[in-house]
Design an enzyme around this catalytic site. Sequence first.
Site, PDB file in Angstrom:
ATOM      1  N   GLU A 269       0.822  -1.209   0.000  1.00 20.30           N
ATOM      2  CA  GLU A 269       0.000   0.000   0.000  1.00 20.30           C
ATOM      3  C   GLU A 269       0.853   1.256   0.000  1.00 20.30           C
ATOM      4  OE1 GLU A 269       1.527   0.297   3.870  1.00 20.30           O
ATOM      5  OE2 GLU A 269       0.781  -1.481   2.852  1.00 20.30           O
ATOM      6  N   ASP A 270       2.046   1.187   0.587  1.00 20.27           N
ATOM      7  CA  ASP A 270       2.926   2.352   0.645  1.00 20.27           C
ATOM      8  C   ASP A 270       3.345   2.799  -0.752  1.00 20.27           C
ATOM      9  OD1 ASP A 270       4.387   0.050   0.156  1.00 20.27           O
ATOM     10  OD2 ASP A 270       5.681   0.258   1.898  1.00 20.27           O
ATOM     11  N   ASN A 271       3.735   1.832  -1.579  1.00 23.60           N
ATOM     12  CA  ASN A 271       4.163   2.155  -2.932  1.00 23.60           C
ATOM     13  C   ASN A 271       3.001   2.660  -3.774  1.00 23.60           C
ATOM     14  OD1 ASN A 271       4.905   1.345  -5.939  1.00 23.60           O
ATOM     15  ND2 ASN A 271       6.824   1.418  -4.798  1.00 23.60           N
TER      16      ASN A 271
END
Length: 458
Positions: A269-271
Site C-alpha cells: 500500500e505504501d508504494n
Amino acid sequence: MTAVNESQAILFSLALIGLTWYVALWAIGILGCCSARKRYRLRPRSPLATSISAPGVSVLRPLKGLDTNLYENLESTFIQEYPDFEIIFSVADNDDQALPIVRDLIRKYPNVKTRVIIGETVVGVNPKVNNLIRSYQEASNDILWILDSNVMVDSGTLGRSVDALSGLGVSHLQKPQKQVALVHHVPFAFGNGGRLGSRVEEAFLNTNHAKMYIAINTIAIESCVVGKSNLYRRSDLERVNGSLKPLTNEMNIVGGERGLKAFGRYLAEDNMIASSLWHELDQRHDLSCDVARNVVGNMTMSDYIWRRVRWIRVRKHMVLAATILEPFTESIVLSVIACTSLNNLCGIPRWIVLVMHFTVWLLIDLDVYASLAGHPMPPSRRWQFIVAWTIREILALPIFLLAIVGDEVIWRGNRYQVLRNGEVKQAAHSRFRSWFQKIIHFKQIKHYEQIIDQSDDD
C-alpha cells in the site's frame, strides 16, 4: 557479406550494447553514491525545531506484537525536536503485547500528546491499513507521519521532514518543480549480529538497495517509495484512489472509495499511495537527509530469501518491465556482460575485468554504507560484512528466478495471491501445498528482544 562476417557483426553489436548497458548502470550506481554523500553526511538542525509557527503533525504508529527493539523504536518518536505533534498508536485488539510498552512510554513522557486506539476497521486484505484506519480518521492534523513499528528515527527527523514536505528542506539536491506530496526515508538496517539472514539483509539494504533507491529518487522520473517512514498530507490522500489516472477535474473526486481505505486491497500500500500522489495529483516526492533505522531482528536465511521472493512477486505485478530488467542490474550478471563485451571489443582479459569490477563495486557499496551510517565500516566488522555482501550478490539471481515464476506470497502468516497492480486476495487453501511452503519456516517473536544501538562503536 559472408556468414562469418555476419556473425562477427552480430557479436560486435551485442558487445557494444552490453558495454553501453554496463556503463549506464555504473553511472546510476555512482550517482547513488555521490547523492548519498551529499544528502546524508550533513544533517543540520531544522529551524522548525523551535518555531512557534510549525505546522502540526500526527505520528501514526501501527503495532502488532513485540517487535525487536520495540521500546527504543517507539521512544524515538517521543523525543522528536518539534513543537507541535501528537502520537497515535493503534492495535487490533486489547490483548496485544505491545500495549504495556506503549503505556510505560506514556508514563515516562507525560507532556507528549499521545493516544492509543484499540480495534481495527477491516477495509481490505492489508492488515496494516486495517489497523491504521481509525488513527487516520481521528488524527488532529493534516500532516501524517506513518512509521512502522520496527523503525527507529533520529530526534531531528520530523523537523527536517516537514522542511522537505514544505519545499524548504536543505536536503534537496535540486528544487522540485512541482509540489512535494510525500517525504520518505531510505531504510538503514541494523541488528544484533545474530543469524546470517540478518547480516545478509543488512548488506542488501545498506548498499545495493540504498544506492539504487537514492539514485532513482535523485533522477525522479518515476515514483519509488518504501513505506517504512512516510510523511504526507491527509487532504492529498483523500483525493486519490489508486487508479493512477490523472485527476484532471476536481469534480472527479466525487464518488468511489478514496483516501486510505482505497488502498486496503494492496499488499504494498505504501508504494501505491506514493504512485497515486505522483500520477493522479501530478505531485512529487522527496527524501529528507535522515534514514529510517530498520531493525531487522534475528532473520534466518530462509526468512531473508522468502522476504525477497515476496516483494519481487509483488513488484512483478506492479512494474513488470522494471522487474524483468532487475537481474541485469546485479553485480554478477553485469560482470559477465562487462568481461564478455570488453574481451570481444578490446581483447581485455576477462579476469582483469572481473577483479576491477568487483573491487570498485564493493568500494562504492562501502562508501554508501558510510554515508548512511554517518561513519565508515569499522575494521572489526568489515570481513563479516563482506561475507554477507558476497552471499547477497550470489543469491540475487537464484532468488529472482524462484520469485518470477509464482504469484502466491505469505505475509504475517497469511497466504495471498498477487493480482494486477499489486492487489492481493486471500489465497484459497487446498490439499496441495506448493513445495516451497514445506521449506519455509515462519515464527512469531514471542518475547521482547532489545538491540543496542551500535552507532558509536560500529
